[in-house]
Scaffold this motif. Structure first.
Motif, short mmCIF file in Angstrom:
data_model
loop_
_atom_site.label_atom_id
_atom_site.label_comp_id
_atom_site.label_asym_id
_atom_site.label_seq_id
_atom_site.Cartn_x
_atom_site.Cartn_y
_atom_site.Cartn_z
N ASP A 10 -9.14 -7.96 -3.88
CA ASP A 10 -9.35 -7.01 -4.97
C ASP A 10 -8.08 -6.23 -5.31
N ALA A 11 -7.31 -5.87 -4.28
CA ALA A 11 -6.09 -5.09 -4.52
C ALA A 11 -5.11 -5.87 -5.39
N MET A 14 -6.33 -5.71 -8.89
CA MET A 14 -6.19 -4.36 -9.42
C MET A 14 -4.75 -4.08 -9.83
N ALA A 56 -12.03 2.17 -14.65
CA ALA A 56 -11.31 1.53 -13.54
C ALA A 56 -10.02 0.89 -14.05
N ARG A 60 -6.39 2.07 -12.82
CA ARG A 60 -6.16 1.12 -11.72
C ARG A 60 -4.93 1.47 -10.90
N ARG A 62 -4.41 4.25 -9.66
CA ARG A 62 -4.88 5.18 -8.64
C ARG A 62 -5.60 4.49 -7.48
N TYR A 63 -5.84 3.19 -7.62
CA TYR A 63 -6.57 2.46 -6.59
C TYR A 63 -5.72 2.37 -5.32
N ASP A 64 -6.35 2.65 -4.18
CA ASP A 64 -5.68 2.58 -2.88
C ASP A 64 -5.63 1.11 -2.45
N ALA A 70 -12.80 -3.40 -3.63
CA ALA A 70 -12.88 -2.42 -4.72
C ALA A 70 -14.31 -1.96 -4.99
N TRP A 73 -15.06 1.77 -4.58
CA TRP A 73 -14.33 2.54 -5.60
C TRP A 73 -15.06 2.45 -6.94
#
Length: 193
Positions: A10-11, A14, A56, A60, A62-64, A70, A73
């Motif tokens: 997912d990362a 993203m 989202a 995106r 801001r996604y860790d 995900a 989140w």
């Protein structure tokens, strides 16, 4: 060699090119929709899921990326969007408690064609009314944790991520929500003999 989208973490989706973000929609939109439709009805669920993915995508950055999945989140974004509709949701729970029929689910009428099922259905309807009454009376924060846990199948760590809460707060809210349900549905939680 390029990793196929369905196998990409997912990362990567993203933070990768914008056209790859659509794979997240393919992975999680049905789960988000199913959860949301139970809360606010099908029509509004479609809009809220679309808004979830729009938010989202817009945020995106801001996604860790250290979080491999995900899903929590995305449920957190959806939970924030649902906050705007919590009064309508509570009205729905109160209506279900009074009438015994889900105002958000008019498309699925009860099938009472088998006489031997009528008693079970009446018992289930009474339990549904009690459950709806308990959910309507429950503080929003407890109801949110409970429904994400039960309907979205989020575990404690995912709940903490989704709601941006410390794990202890998640455990406390879920414990209180379950205690309220036990009091509201004593026959359901009675020890078997």
């Amino acid at each position: 060699m390029t990793v196929p989208l369905r196998d990409s973490p997912d990362a990567d989706l993203m933070t990768g090119p914008p056209e790859r973000f659509g794979e997240l929609f393919e992975r999680y939109s049905d789960q988000l929709y199913d959860y949301c439709a139970r809360r606010v009805g099908r029509q509004l669920a479609e809009d809220l899921v679309a808004d979830t993915f729009a938010a989202a995508f817009a945020h995106r950055d801001r996604y860790d990326v250290t979080v491999p999945n995900a899903r929590p989140w995305l449920f957190g974004i959806l939970a924030n969007l649902l906050h705007k509709h919590r009064r309508a949701e509570a009205r729905g729970w109160r209506a279900l408690a009074r009438a015994g029929r889900d105002p958000l689910d008019g498309a699925r009428p009860l099938d009472e064609s088998f006489a031997d099922e009528v008693g079970d259905r009446l018992d289930a309807r009474a339990a549904t009314r009690s459950l709806a009454k308990a959910l309507a009376a429950m503080p929003h924060e407890q109801r949110e944790v409970l429904l994400l846990h039960v309907w979205a199948c989020l575990d404690y760590p995912d709940l903490a991520l989704a709601l941006a809460l410390p794990p202890g707060t998640v455990r406390s809210r879920l414990h209180r929500a379950k205690a309220k349900l036990r009091r509201a549905l004593p026959d359901h939680y009675a020890p078997s003999t």
